[in-house]
Design a protein around this motif. Structure first.
Motif, PDB file in Angstrom:
ATOM      1  N   ARG B  64       0.813  -1.228   0.000  1.00 24.57           N
ATOM      2  CA  ARG B  64       0.000   0.000   0.000  1.00 24.57           C
ATOM      3  C   ARG B  64       0.843   1.273   0.000  1.00 24.57           C
ATOM      4  O   ARG B  64       0.341   2.364  -0.322  1.00 24.57           O
ATOM      5  CB  ARG B  64      -0.946   0.013   1.209  1.00 24.57           C
ATOM      6  CG  ARG B  64      -0.233  -0.162   2.544  1.00 24.57           C
ATOM      7  CD  ARG B  64      -1.202  -0.099   3.695  1.00 24.57           C
ATOM      8  NE  ARG B  64      -1.767   1.227   3.801  1.00 24.57           N
ATOM      9  CZ  ARG B  64      -1.963   1.864   4.943  1.00 24.57           C
ATOM     10  NH1 ARG B  64      -1.668   1.271   6.097  1.00 24.57           N
ATOM     11  NH2 ARG B  64      -2.487   3.068   4.963  1.00 24.57           N
ATOM     12  N   VAL B  69      -0.197   2.996  -3.795  1.00 23.03           N
ATOM     13  CA  VAL B  69      -0.490   4.434  -3.937  1.00 23.03           C
ATOM     14  C   VAL B  69      -0.881   4.728  -5.381  1.00 23.03           C
ATOM     15  O   VAL B  69      -1.812   5.500  -5.650  1.00 23.03           O
ATOM     16  CB  VAL B  69       0.717   5.300  -3.513  1.00 23.03           C
ATOM     17  CG1 VAL B  69       0.364   6.777  -3.590  1.00 23.03           C
ATOM     18  CG2 VAL B  69       1.174   4.937  -2.100  1.00 23.03           C
ATOM     19  N   SER B  72      -4.426   3.595  -5.859  1.00 21.57           N
ATOM     20  CA  SER B  72      -5.388   4.536  -5.276  1.00 21.57           C
ATOM     21  C   SER B  72      -5.542   5.775  -6.159  1.00 21.57           C
ATOM     22  O   SER B  72      -6.635   6.286  -6.361  1.00 21.57           O
ATOM     23  CB  SER B  72      -4.925   4.982  -3.879  1.00 21.57           C
ATOM     24  OG  SER B  72      -4.809   3.864  -3.028  1.00 21.57           O
ATOM     25  N   SER B 137       1.296  10.170  -2.901  1.00 20.81           N
ATOM     26  CA  SER B 137       0.298   9.984  -1.848  1.00 20.81           C
ATOM     27  C   SER B 137      -0.459  11.292  -1.589  1.00 20.81           C
ATOM     28  O   SER B 137      -1.666  11.307  -1.363  1.00 20.81           O
ATOM     29  CB  SER B 137       0.990   9.512  -0.563  1.00 20.81           C
ATOM     30  OG  SER B 137       0.064   9.335   0.478  1.00 20.81           O
ATOM     31  N   VAL B 140      -3.183  11.838  -4.399  1.00 19.97           N
ATOM     32  CA  VAL B 140      -4.116  10.773  -4.762  1.00 19.97           C
ATOM     33  C   VAL B 140      -5.507  11.327  -5.016  1.00 19.97           C
ATOM     34  O   VAL B 140      -6.136  11.034  -6.030  1.00 19.97           O
ATOM     35  CB  VAL B 140      -4.156   9.670  -3.685  1.00 19.97           C
ATOM     36  CG1 VAL B 140      -5.403   8.805  -3.843  1.00 19.97           C
ATOM     37  CG2 VAL B 140      -2.897   8.818  -3.763  1.00 19.97           C
ATOM     38  N   ASN B 141      -5.973  12.148  -4.088  1.00 15.44           N
ATOM     39  CA  ASN B 141      -7.306  12.718  -4.272  1.00 15.44           C
ATOM     40  C   ASN B 141      -7.212  13.969  -5.135  1.00 15.44           C
ATOM     41  O   ASN B 141      -6.486  14.901  -4.805  1.00 15.44           O
ATOM     42  CB  ASN B 141      -7.890  13.069  -2.913  1.00 15.44           C
ATOM     43  CG  ASN B 141      -8.074  11.819  -2.084  1.00 15.44           C
ATOM     44  OD1 ASN B 141      -8.807  10.913  -2.446  1.00 15.44           O
ATOM     45  ND2 ASN B 141      -7.350  11.754  -0.968  1.00 15.44           N
ATOM     46  N   TYR B 157      -9.057   7.509   0.207  1.00 17.50           N
ATOM     47  CA  TYR B 157      -7.631   7.477   0.509  1.00 17.50           C
ATOM     48  C   TYR B 157      -7.293   8.655   1.404  1.00 17.50           C
ATOM     49  O   TYR B 157      -7.775   9.763   1.228  1.00 17.50           O
ATOM     50  CB  TYR B 157      -6.818   7.562  -0.781  1.00 17.50           C
ATOM     51  CG  TYR B 157      -5.333   7.442  -0.537  1.00 17.50           C
ATOM     52  CD1 TYR B 157      -4.722   6.191  -0.483  1.00 17.50           C
ATOM     53  CD2 TYR B 157      -4.532   8.565  -0.349  1.00 17.50           C
ATOM     54  CE1 TYR B 157      -3.359   6.065  -0.260  1.00 17.50           C
ATOM     55  CE2 TYR B 157      -3.175   8.450  -0.120  1.00 17.50           C
ATOM     56  CZ  TYR B 157      -2.602   7.202  -0.080  1.00 17.50           C
ATOM     57  OH  TYR B 157      -1.251   7.082   0.151  1.00 17.50           O
ATOM     58  N   ASN B 158      -6.446   8.396   2.370  1.00 19.74           N
ATOM     59  CA  ASN B 158      -6.126   9.432   3.321  1.00 19.74           C
ATOM     60  C   ASN B 158      -4.599   9.521   3.463  1.00 19.74           C
ATOM     61  O   ASN B 158      -3.956   8.643   4.040  1.00 19.74           O
ATOM     62  CB  ASN B 158      -6.775   9.074   4.662  1.00 19.74           C
ATOM     63  CG  ASN B 158      -6.606  10.164   5.674  1.00 19.74           C
ATOM     64  OD1 ASN B 158      -5.545  10.768   5.763  1.00 19.74           O
ATOM     65  ND2 ASN B 158      -7.656  10.413   6.436  1.00 19.74           N
ATOM     66  N   ASP B 159      -4.040  10.581   2.923  1.00 21.30           N
ATOM     67  CA  ASP B 159      -2.588  10.731   2.915  1.00 21.30           C
ATOM     68  C   ASP B 159      -2.021  10.828   4.325  1.00 21.30           C
ATOM     69  O   ASP B 159      -1.034  10.170   4.662  1.00 21.30           O
ATOM     70  CB  ASP B 159      -2.198  11.963   2.084  1.00 21.30           C
ATOM     71  CG  ASP B 159      -0.719  12.272   2.189  1.00 21.30           C
ATOM     72  OD1 ASP B 159       0.086  11.330   2.080  1.00 21.30           O
ATOM     73  OD2 ASP B 159      -0.366  13.454   2.386  1.00 21.30           O
ATOM     74  N   THR B 162      -1.948   7.546   5.964  1.00 22.08           N
ATOM     75  CA  THR B 162      -0.929   6.685   5.370  1.00 22.08           C
ATOM     76  C   THR B 162       0.451   7.034   5.918  1.00 22.08           C
ATOM     77  O   THR B 162       1.258   6.161   6.218  1.00 22.08           O
ATOM     78  CB  THR B 162      -0.959   6.806   3.828  1.00 22.08           C
ATOM     79  OG1 THR B 162      -2.311   6.659   3.390  1.00 22.08           O
ATOM     80  CG2 THR B 162      -0.115   5.737   3.172  1.00 22.08           C
TER      81      THR B 162
END
Lengths: 443, 443
Positions: B64, B69, B72, B137, B140-141, B157-159, B162
C-alpha cells in the motif's frame, strides 16, 4: 542627510553595484578561472563519481612559519640550531603539524595509499594546506607571554604577531580570496592555537583537538576534523591480558585545572583513598612520564577527566597502553568517530555519576575479566589510528577525514558565489543537530 | 503429508540447494551477484578507507505504500488498475520516488557504476531506503483534501493516515530504532510530502526539492539531498545556437503564487509589455506543455521565478531546452551544487533588482551572442544530471549524493550512543554557516 534619503541612496548604490557585477560577469566570456580544468584521468573517475583522490596543495610558506618556529623555540631555550634537514620537532602532544608537514614533503613510497595526493601546481588543487606550526608558535616562549605588550623591546618571538603576519601573507594569495577560504586547511591542534586570527580562518577546515575554545560559528563536526594528541608514553608491546594489571584504576596528572577541568579535584576527593586505585598529582616531566608509563601499562582502567578543555593526551596514552579509558568529560569530541565506535574501547561516565562517592569504583569492580579482555582486543584493533608514525596510522586517517569534507566545501563555494542577498534575521546555516531529546536544559 | 515430514523435506531440499550453490560458487568463478558481498577489490579499497561502495537496503514495505499508492491514484480518477509489472507512474514533476524505487529493483547491468549497491540482508546495510511514494500519496485525491476530518465515511484514501501508518510500521523495525533513524533515507520531493510526520523522520537523510516547508532543525544541506524535479517538457535535441531563438525571454506558468511566489505578479507587471518578451499566465495541461515546449526551445532566456516554495520544475525544463535560466528566487537551493557551478549555466538576479522596471530586459539584451553560446555549451555538459532516465543521469547522481552522507551519519550514530547528558541551553548542533558577511538583517 535625512535617514530615509540615505537609506534610498544606499539601496540604489547597492543595486547599481549588483548590476555592474552582473555586467562584468556576463560581458567577459570565460573569465580566467582556476577552477580545475577536468583532465582525462579525472574524467573517468569523475564519470563514476567515486574513487577520486583529493588533490592538495601545500603552501610554500615563508620559512619563519614552519622551520623558523622550531628555531625560535630552540633559541628561546638556549639550544643549538640545526639545519632544516636535520631538524627535529620538540617533543610535545601537539605534534600533528609536524607529521602532516613532513608527510606532504615526503614522496609516498610506503605502499599505503593516501586519500589525498599532493599537487605542486595550485591550479590543480582541490584543497590548500597552510602548514604554519601554530601550536608550537604558542609555546616558543617558555613563560608564554603572548600579548604584544609583554615585549617592550619588540625583539622576542611574538606568537600573536606571527599569526597576524600569516593572515597578511594569505591576503596576498589569489587562491585564498577565490573561495572565501572554504577550501583551505589550517592546523590548530592546541586549543589556543591561532586564537588571535581564528575569525579570519573560520571558513576553512580546522584541524583541532576539541571545540573547547571555539564558538559554534567558528568550528563544528561538519566542517572540521578532530585530531588525536600524540601519545606521550610508550606503546605497550605486550598482548592483551589482565594478569600483569593489578591496579584497578590509574590516573596521574594535574589535579587543578580550569573550567571543565575542575572535576579533577572532585575526582581526587572520591578516589584517593580507594583501595586498588592509583591517583597522583603530577606535572609534565620526563620522570613523571616514566612513572605514568609504568602505571598505565599495569592498570586495567585509566581515568580520563576533562582538562582545561574537554580533551587531553591522556586518553591516547591509555589507548596505546591497552588500559581501558574511563572518560569523564561530558563535552568531549573524539577523533575519527565515523570509523571508531568508542563504546567498544572505553567506558563513558557522566560527571554527576562519577563524582558521587563510591560510584566509579563500584562500577569498575563490576566489569568482568572477559569484558576487559574484549575492550583490550578492540583497543588493539584501533591502535594504529593513534600512532602518528604508523604508515597506515593517524596521518593517513587525518587526510582521509579532510578529503571527506571536499563535497561540502565545493557545494558551499559554488553556492556562496551565486547567492543573492537574503533577507534574514539569522545567519545562513546548515546544521546537523543531535541528542535533542536528551537535552538537559539549564534553568 | 504430515507437517513434520514436510518440514524435513523442505530442510533437506534447502541443504541440497545450499550445497549446489556452494559448488556452483566454487567451480564457476565470478557468480553474478547484485548484493555485492565484499569482493577482493572491495577488501583492498576497504583497507584504504576510500572508494568503498555504500551498501543500501531497501525496505520491503507493505504494498500500500508503493504500488498501492498508484492504484489509489488511478482508482480516484476512475482508471483501470494494472498489474504491478505493467504499472506506470502517473506523469508528474515529483517522480524521483518512482525512478529510485525502480533503480533498486533492477539489476544494474547498464555498465555505469553506481556509488551504492543494494544488499538484500539488512545486517550488511550501511543505509536503509524507505521507498514510500510520499509525493504521489499527497496527490491521490484530485482535490487534495488531506485532513482526516475531510473524510466522513473514512473510506477514501487518506494521505495523513498513510503517513502515520508508515511510522507505525517503521516503529516495529529493529533497524529503525537502532540508530535513531540517522541511517534511513526518505524521499519527500513534493515540498509538502511527509509533512505530518516530518518531525519523526527528521534525523534521516531527506531527499527534497528545497527547504521551503522545512525548519532548520528538520533539514539542511549538510544532512539532506536536493533533487531536481523531473522536467515536464521535451529535451531539445538540436545543437547550441541562437538562430532559431528569436524570443529574448520566455515564461509561462501561474502568475499568482503564495509567499515568495508573489514576485511572479510583480514580474508580469514589468515584463508583459516589453518587446521580445513572452510572458503568459497558464496552468498545467498537456496543451500548455506543448506551448511551453515550443516557447522554451525558441527562446534565449527562460525566466525562473520562485513558486510557492523557492524551487520549481521550470528551471529543469529550461536546462533541457538549452534556454539559459534566469533565476529570480533568492532562497533557492540547487541540486548537486558540489559538482555543478550554476553560474556557468544560469543568470541569478536578486528580486529587488529584477522587479525594478526595465532592469531585467536591459541586462539580458546586453548579453553577447558568444556568451549565450557559452552558457548553452555548459548546459549541454550538465544536461545528463537532469535526465532521470539517462543511465548516467539523475538517479546515479542522487545515490552518489546519498553515499556522501555516510561518514557524517556514522559519526553521529556513534556519537549519539556514547554521549552523556550535556547541560546546555541550546540544542547540540554542528553547523556550516555561509554568506554571513553578506547577511541582510531585516529591521
Amino acid at each position: 542627510m535625512p535617514r530615509k534619503s540615505f537609506l534610498k541612496l544606499t539601496i540604489s548604490l547597492a543595486c547599481l553595484l549588483s548590476l555592474l557585477a552582473l555586467y562584468s560577469f556576463l560581458f567577459y566570456a570565460n573569465p580566467p578561472n582556476h577552477t580545475t580544468p577536468i583532465k582525462s584521468d579525472n574524467l573517468h573517475t569523475h564519470k563514476l563519481g567515486i574513487n577520486k583522490k583529493v588533490r592538495i596543495y601545500m603552501y610554500d610558506l615563508p620559512r619563519r612559519f614552519t622551520y623558523g618556529v622550531i628555531d625560535s623555540y630552540t633559541a628561546a631555550r638556549g639550544g643549538e640550531i640545526s639545519g632544516d634537514a636535520q631538524k627535529r620537532y620538540p617533543g610535545n602532544q601537539h605534534s600533528a603539524e609536524w607529521y602532516l608537514f613532513n608527510d606532504l614533503n615526503s614522496p609516498t613510497e610506503d605502499g599505503v595509499e593516501s586519500a589525498v595526493s599532493r599537487v605542486m601546481d595550485p591550479n590543480l588543487a582541490d584543497l590548500f594546506y597552510v602548514p604554519f606550526f601554530s601550536s608550537l608558535s604558542l609555546m616558543v616562549n617558555p613563560n608564554r607571554p603572548t600579548s604584544m605588550s609583554s615585549y617592550p623591546d619588540g625583539n622576542a618571538y611574538n606568537d600573536e604577531q606571527t599569526q597576524e603576519d600569516l593572515i597578511d601573507w594569505l591576503e596576498d594569495q589569489v587562491y585564498w580570496k577565490r573561495n572565501k577560504g572554504w577550501d583551505h586547511v589550517f592546523i590548530c591542534q592546541d586549543p589556543n592555537a591561532l586564537y588571535k586570527v581564528i575569525d579570519m580562518v573560520k571558513n576553512g577546515v580546522l584541524l583541532v583537538s576539541d571545540f573547547g575554545r571555539l564558538r559554534r560559528n567558528q568550528a563544528s563536526l561538519v566542517k572540521d576534523v578532530i585530531l588525536p594528541y600524540s601519545h606521550r608514553i610508550k606503546t605497550y608491546q605486550g598482548d592483551i591480558g589482565i594478569e600483569n594489571r593489578e591496579v584497578l584504576l590509574f590516573f596521574m596528572g594535574n589535579r587543578y585545572r580550569k573550567e571543565g577541568g575542575k572535576i579533577r579535584d572532585l575526582l581526587f576527593h572520591v578516589l584517593e583513598n580507594e583501595p586498588g586505585v592509583t591517583i597522583k598529582h603530577g606535572a609534565q616531566s620526563r620522570e613523571s612520564r616514566r612513572i605514568a608509563s609504568q602505571g598505565m601499562h599495569t592498570s586495567r582502567f585509566c581515568l580520563h577527566p576533562a582538562g582545561d578543555t574537554p580533551s587531553a593526551c591522556r586518553l591516547f596514552d591509555a589507548i596505546v597502553s591497552l588500559c581501558v579509558p574511563v572518560i569523564v568529560s561530558d563535552y568531549i569530541e573524539l577523533p575519527f568517530e565515523d570509523v571508531i565506535d568508542y563504546r567498544k574501547i572505553a567506558i563513558f561516565v557522566d560527571s554527576e555519576t562519577a563524582v558521587a562517592p563510591g560510584n566509579l569504583v563500584k562500577l569498575l569492580r563490576g566489569v568482568s575479566s572477559e569484558r576487559i579482555l574484549e575492550f583490550q582486543k578492540e583497543l588493539k584493533k584501533v591502535q594504529r589510528y593513534f600512532e602518528y608514525e604508523h604508515p597506515n596510522g593517524t596521518v593517513k586517517e587525518i587526510w582521509r577525514q579532510v578529503s571527506l569534507k571536499l563535497p561540502l566545501i565545493k557545494l558551499m563555494s559554488n553556492r556562496d558565489r551565486r547567492i543573492t542577498t537574503r533577507d534574514s534575521k539569522e545567519p545562513d546555516c546548515s546544521c546537523l543537530c543531535s541528542n535533542q531529546s536528551g537535552m538537559h536544559v539549564v534553568l
